[in-house]
Write a protein that holds these residues in place. Structure first.
Motif, PDB file in Angstrom:
ATOM      1  N   GLU A   7      36.181  46.557  36.804  1.00  0.00           N
ATOM      2  CA  GLU A   7      35.844  47.457  35.707  1.00  0.00           C
ATOM      3  C   GLU A   7      34.814  46.813  34.793  1.00  0.00           C
ATOM      4  O   GLU A   7      33.894  47.467  34.318  1.00  0.00           O
ATOM      5  CB  GLU A   7      37.127  47.816  34.945  1.00  0.00           C
ATOM      6  N   HIS A   8      34.980  45.521  34.529  1.00  0.00           N
ATOM      7  CA  HIS A   8      33.963  44.783  33.778  1.00  0.00           C
ATOM      8  C   HIS A   8      34.186  43.279  33.953  1.00  0.00           C
ATOM      9  O   HIS A   8      35.228  42.850  34.438  1.00  0.00           O
ATOM     10  CB  HIS A   8      33.984  45.137  32.281  1.00  0.00           C
ATOM     11  N   LEU A   9      33.160  42.528  33.545  1.00  0.00           N
ATOM     12  CA  LEU A   9      33.278  41.074  33.439  1.00  0.00           C
ATOM     13  C   LEU A   9      33.287  40.741  31.961  1.00  0.00           C
ATOM     14  O   LEU A   9      32.475  41.261  31.193  1.00  0.00           O
ATOM     15  CB  LEU A   9      32.063  40.384  34.067  1.00  0.00           C
ATOM     16  N   ILE A  54      29.493  44.850  31.303  1.00  0.00           N
ATOM     17  CA  ILE A  54      29.632  43.475  30.821  1.00  0.00           C
ATOM     18  C   ILE A  54      30.203  43.546  29.407  1.00  0.00           C
ATOM     19  O   ILE A  54      29.711  44.322  28.580  1.00  0.00           O
ATOM     20  CB  ILE A  54      28.259  42.764  30.759  1.00  0.00           C
ATOM     21  N   GLU A  55      31.218  42.751  29.153  1.00  0.00           N
ATOM     22  CA  GLU A  55      31.845  42.710  27.826  1.00  0.00           C
ATOM     23  C   GLU A  55      31.620  41.313  27.239  1.00  0.00           C
ATOM     24  O   GLU A  55      32.094  40.326  27.807  1.00  0.00           O
ATOM     25  CB  GLU A  55      33.362  42.972  27.987  1.00  0.00           C
ATOM     26  N   LEU A  56      30.888  41.239  26.150  1.00  0.00           N
ATOM     27  CA  LEU A  56      30.758  39.965  25.441  1.00  0.00           C
ATOM     28  C   LEU A  56      31.908  39.874  24.446  1.00  0.00           C
ATOM     29  O   LEU A  56      32.246  40.863  23.780  1.00  0.00           O
ATOM     30  CB  LEU A  56      29.430  39.886  24.682  1.00  0.00           C
ATOM     31  N   HIS A  78      34.756  34.612  31.149  1.00  0.00           N
ATOM     32  CA  HIS A  78      36.101  34.452  30.573  1.00  0.00           C
ATOM     33  C   HIS A  78      37.151  35.164  31.417  1.00  0.00           C
ATOM     34  O   HIS A  78      38.205  34.621  31.673  1.00  0.00           O
ATOM     35  CB  HIS A  78      36.086  34.998  29.139  1.00  0.00           C
ATOM     36  N   HIS A  79      36.875  36.387  31.831  1.00  0.00           N
ATOM     37  CA  HIS A  79      37.843  37.099  32.656  1.00  0.00           C
ATOM     38  C   HIS A  79      37.167  38.133  33.546  1.00  0.00           C
ATOM     39  O   HIS A  79      36.031  38.533  33.300  1.00  0.00           O
ATOM     40  CB  HIS A  79      38.930  37.764  31.796  1.00  0.00           C
ATOM     41  N   VAL A  80      37.904  38.516  34.587  1.00  0.00           N
ATOM     42  CA  VAL A  80      37.496  39.589  35.484  1.00  0.00           C
ATOM     43  C   VAL A  80      38.500  40.716  35.302  1.00  0.00           C
ATOM     44  O   VAL A  80      39.710  40.477  35.379  1.00  0.00           O
ATOM     45  CB  VAL A  80      37.497  39.127  36.958  1.00  0.00           C
ATOM     46  N   ALA A  81      38.001  41.909  35.000  1.00  0.00           N
ATOM     47  CA  ALA A  81      38.894  43.047  34.765  1.00  0.00           C
ATOM     48  C   ALA A  81      38.819  44.028  35.926  1.00  0.00           C
ATOM     49  O   ALA A  81      37.730  44.421  36.347  1.00  0.00           O
ATOM     50  CB  ALA A  81      38.509  43.762  33.468  1.00  0.00           C
ATOM     51  N   PHE A  82      39.976  44.368  36.452  1.00  0.00           N
ATOM     52  CA  PHE A  82      40.077  45.341  37.535  1.00  0.00           C
ATOM     53  C   PHE A  82      40.651  46.646  37.010  1.00  0.00           C
ATOM     54  O   PHE A  82      41.583  46.647  36.204  1.00  0.00           O
ATOM     55  CB  PHE A  82      40.997  44.826  38.651  1.00  0.00           C
ATOM     56  N   VAL A 128      42.704  37.215  34.893  1.00  0.00           N
ATOM     57  CA  VAL A 128      42.545  38.574  35.425  1.00  0.00           C
ATOM     58  C   VAL A 128      43.086  39.570  34.417  1.00  0.00           C
ATOM     59  O   VAL A 128      44.188  39.410  33.899  1.00  0.00           O
ATOM     60  CB  VAL A 128      43.296  38.726  36.772  1.00  0.00           C
ATOM     61  N   GLU A 129      42.273  40.581  34.112  1.00  0.00           N
ATOM     62  CA  GLU A 129      42.706  41.679  33.253  1.00  0.00           C
ATOM     63  C   GLU A 129      42.862  42.916  34.123  1.00  0.00           C
ATOM     64  O   GLU A 129      42.022  43.175  34.998  1.00  0.00           O
ATOM     65  CB  GLU A 129      41.639  41.932  32.177  1.00  0.00           C
ATOM     66  N   LEU A 130      43.934  43.624  33.912  1.00  0.00           N
ATOM     67  CA  LEU A 130      44.123  44.921  34.578  1.00  0.00           C
ATOM     68  C   LEU A 130      43.909  45.977  33.523  1.00  0.00           C
ATOM     69  O   LEU A 130      44.425  45.840  32.408  1.00  0.00           O
ATOM     70  CB  LEU A 130      45.537  45.051  35.136  1.00  0.00           C
TER      71      LEU A 130
HETATM   72 ZN    ZN Z   1      38.015  42.702  29.180  1.00  0.00          ZN
END
Ligand code: ZN
Length: 137
Positions: A7-9, A54-56, A78-82, A128-130
């Motif tokens: 979904e975003h990085l 992309i999320e800063l 920082h994280h990978v969001a699925f 990991v973010e869901l």
């Molecule tokens: Zn996020």
């Protein structure tokens, strides 16, 4: 059940203004929104690059998890969001698989999402973010 697309990085930054300028140059597009998430101690800035988001993330106070991350690791991914369709079901599935879920029940995140993080020590040192889109039925 399975995770969906990325979904975003999430990228941790020390100075949101400076990093917005940098990423605007890099991606060739301006951020489309800023959002402060007080529960996380972060100010976020979102970009779209093609279909990718992309999320800063910058810390809003010294005890923010982002501030701790920056002190330990410096700036960077920082994280990978699925994306998931049913966050509660995925949380249960991943718990059954032995992953440590940091947010159960899940909590409201930035950009209209319901979110939960997995502890990086059980997911290959990747935070990991869901996220489930609350605007979808
Ligand atoms: Zn996020």
């Amino acid at each position: 059940m399975a995770l969906g697309k990325i979904e975003h990085l999430g990228i941790a930054v020390a100075d949101l203004e400076a990093s917005e300028i940098l990423f605007q140059k890099l991606l060739g597009t301006a951020p489309y929104k800023r959002e402060r998430v007080d529960s996380e101690g972060v100010e976020t800035s979102f970009f779209l690059a093609g279909p990718n988001k992309i999320e800063l993330l910058a810390a809003t106070h010294p005890n923010s998890p982002i501030q701790h991350f920056l002190e330990k690791n410096g700036e960077g991914i920082h994280h990978v969001a699925f994306q998931v369709d049913n966050l509660q079901e995925e949380i249960q599935r991943l718990k059954n698989e032995g992953f440590i879920v940091l947010n159960d029940p899940p909590k409201p995140g930035a950009d209209g999402k319901l979110i939960a993080f997995l502890h990086p020590k059980t997911s290959g040192r990747v935070l990991v973010e869901l996220c489930q889109d609350l605007s979808q039925p």
